[in-house]
Design an enzyme around this catalytic site. Structure first.
Site, short mmCIF file in Angstrom:
data_model
loop_
_atom_site.label_atom_id
_atom_site.label_comp_id
_atom_site.label_asym_id
_atom_site.label_seq_id
_atom_site.Cartn_x
_atom_site.Cartn_y
_atom_site.Cartn_z
N SER A 1 6.14 12.52 -43.36
CA SER A 1 7.13 12.32 -44.41
C SER A 1 7.83 10.97 -44.30
O SER A 1 7.16 9.97 -44.21
CB SER A 1 8.11 13.50 -44.35
OG SER A 1 8.73 13.64 -45.58
N HIS B 1 5.04 21.08 -47.77
CA HIS B 1 5.38 19.81 -47.09
C HIS B 1 5.68 20.11 -45.62
O HIS B 1 6.72 20.71 -45.31
CB HIS B 1 6.62 19.26 -47.80
CG HIS B 1 7.05 17.93 -47.31
ND1 HIS B 1 6.33 16.78 -47.52
CD2 HIS B 1 8.16 17.54 -46.62
CE1 HIS B 1 6.97 15.75 -47.00
NE2 HIS B 1 8.08 16.18 -46.44
C1 GTR Z 1 12.47 13.86 -49.11
C2 GTR Z 1 12.15 12.50 -49.63
C3 GTR Z 1 10.72 12.19 -49.34
C4 GTR Z 1 10.32 12.52 -47.91
C5 GTR Z 1 11.06 13.71 -47.34
C6 GTR Z 1 11.09 13.86 -45.82
O1 GTR Z 1 13.67 14.34 -49.46
O2 GTR Z 1 12.40 12.48 -51.00
O3 GTR Z 1 10.43 10.84 -49.66
O4 GTR Z 1 10.39 11.45 -47.10
O5 GTR Z 1 12.37 13.75 -47.72
O6 GTR Z 1 11.22 12.90 -45.08
O7 GTR Z 1 11.04 15.02 -45.38
#
Ligand code: GTR
Length: 418
Positions: free
Chosen positions: A255, A396
């Site tokens: 991420s 995610h």
């Molecule tokens: C989210 C962000 C993403 C990603 C994520 C993370 O909120 O919008 O770009 O990086 O966080 O790091 O878990």
């Protein structure tokens, strides 16, 4: 099903986020292999001499911000050289890297696990979100003492961790499997380098300020550049560690930390391989697709991750002089692995895949294939040339499934065919 579709659509309309493939605008990517003055880049030599430095500079100036000073490790404090870990199958090393300038001091704590009785091992290195002690239940990992975002359910209050958060991220760090596969693993808490908040008064940034300066210049390092810098400092240390094969250090991240890993690999060619896990917008995903998170939304929610210049391109992605396939191409010819997840639409899986395909043009200059497919593979069906890709079923996250593919990919790349 219909109700679900309606509610997804409603959600998209309410928030202005596009999750509809039909709404992706027509776009034209900036040319990867044409230099600023219009010359076609036809071979690896030209790429290295002309185009690579041009692109690196554009990402520095317009996206992540350049690292304005050289800061060397001032002291290495070995808190533990070879602690016994995982029932004697591994050693744990805990090293504090100290940086100093005038009255400033900063400590980055590096936790390293290596398989027991092996030397010259390849090592995965990446940052973690909430402290080294979160990556394993191992009771001997030192607790982070820098700023951590409050999370009372994990016992993180007043921005300080407690024992309660030990091991909370261990699902994401299958350390024993990694060690069994013959790899070491090293990590630093990202907040040791720069706390993840919109505040340029802490972390490494003040080391670069002139008298009277309180934040980086418009083209100077945001937090992702600071994290990438931290990874290069971990590399500095690892290249002095006799048990580590410094020619096989793999930088990885999930991420926001995947964005940092890509940028670190672009900046520092000592990293032999790079893994971007669900890195999404301003990581692996193409910005011009405007699907899920966009430059507009990311610069609004996390302005401190980038240099100020990036704000110019919020909702004007077509004006960006780069797109993210160019970042991936900066990793070439070193092996690169990109992942997506089926439910991680915010990160735009298709945009991550297409970006990896496009980067292949530079791998081809080096005589390797890049991604060996043109169509996005089915979920849980990894594909790999010198660029690898999979889309995992699920949300995610970074899971043991992902790690299994990273290890397979690294084995493939590091072991020459007999
Ligand atoms: C989210 C962000 C993403 C990603 C994520 C993370 O909120 O919008 O770009 O990086 O966080 O790091 O878990």
């Amino acid at each position: 099903m219909i109700i679900l579709l309606i509610s997804v659509n409603l959600m998209a309309q309410q928030t202005g986020v596009n999750y509809d493939e039909k709404e992706v605008p027509n776009y034209k990517l900036p040319e990867l292999l044409v230099s600023k003055n219009g010359r076609k880049i036809k071979n690896a030599k030209r790429w290295e001499k002309i185009r690579r430095p041009e692109l690196l500079k554009l990402f520095e100036q317009e996206v992540y911000g350049k690292i304005p000073v050289d800061i060397e490790i001032d002291d290495v404090i070995i808190h533990e050289a070879a602690g016994e870990a995982f029932n004697g199958t591994a050693i744990r090393r805990q090293v504090e890297l100290v940086f100093r300038k005038d009255d400033l001091a900063l400590s980055a704590n590096l936790l390293i696990y290596l398989p027991k009785d092996s030397d010259n091992v390849p090592v995965f290195v990446g940052l973690n979100f909430n402290g080294n002690h979160t990556v394993s239940d191992d009771p001997d990992i030192r607790l982070a003492d820098s700023w951590v975002r409050d999370n009372p359910s994990l016992g993180i209050v007043h921005n300080q961790v407690t024992e309660q958060s030990r091991g909370v991220a261990s699902d994401r760090w299958p350390i024993e499997e990694i060690l069994e596969a013959g790899y070491g693993i090293a990590t630093i808490y990202c907040g040791d380098i720069d706390p993840d908040r919109d505040n340029f008064q802490d972390g490494i940034h003040p080391f670069s300020y002139q008298l009277g300066q309180f934040r980086p210049g418009y083209d100077e390092w945001g937090t992702i550049s600071a994290w990438a810098w931290g990874l290069t400092k971990a590399m500095d240390y690892l290249s002095t560690d006799a048990d580590v094969d410094s020619s096989r250090v793999i930088v990885f991240g999930h991420s926001r930390l995947g964005k940092a890993a890509l940028w670190a690999a672009a900046l520092d060619q000592r990293f032999a391989m790079c893994i971007s896990n669900n890195s999404g917008c301003m990581g692996a995903a193409l910005s011009r697709r405007q699907f899920g998170e966009t430059v507009g939304s990311i610069t609004k929610a996390f302005p401190h991750w980038f240099c100020e210049n990036l704000n110019k391109y919020a909702s004007r992605e077509e004006n960006l002089p780069v797109d993210q396939h160019m970042l991936l191409a900066l990793v070439a010819p070193r092996p690169l692995y990109v992942t997506s997840a089926t439910e991680d639409l915010w990160a735009d899986p298709k945009g991550e895949f297409l970006s990896a395909i496009e980067a292949g043009a530079v791998y081809q200059l080096y005589g390797t294939e890049g991604l060996p497919v043109n169509e996005m593979p089915a979920p849980d069906s990894p594909v790999a040339g010198s660029v690898g890709y999979h889309i995992r079923t699920g949300k995610h996250d970074i899971t043991s499934y992902d790690w299994k593919q990273f290890i397979d990919f690294a084995n493939q790349q590091f072991t020459p065919e007999q």
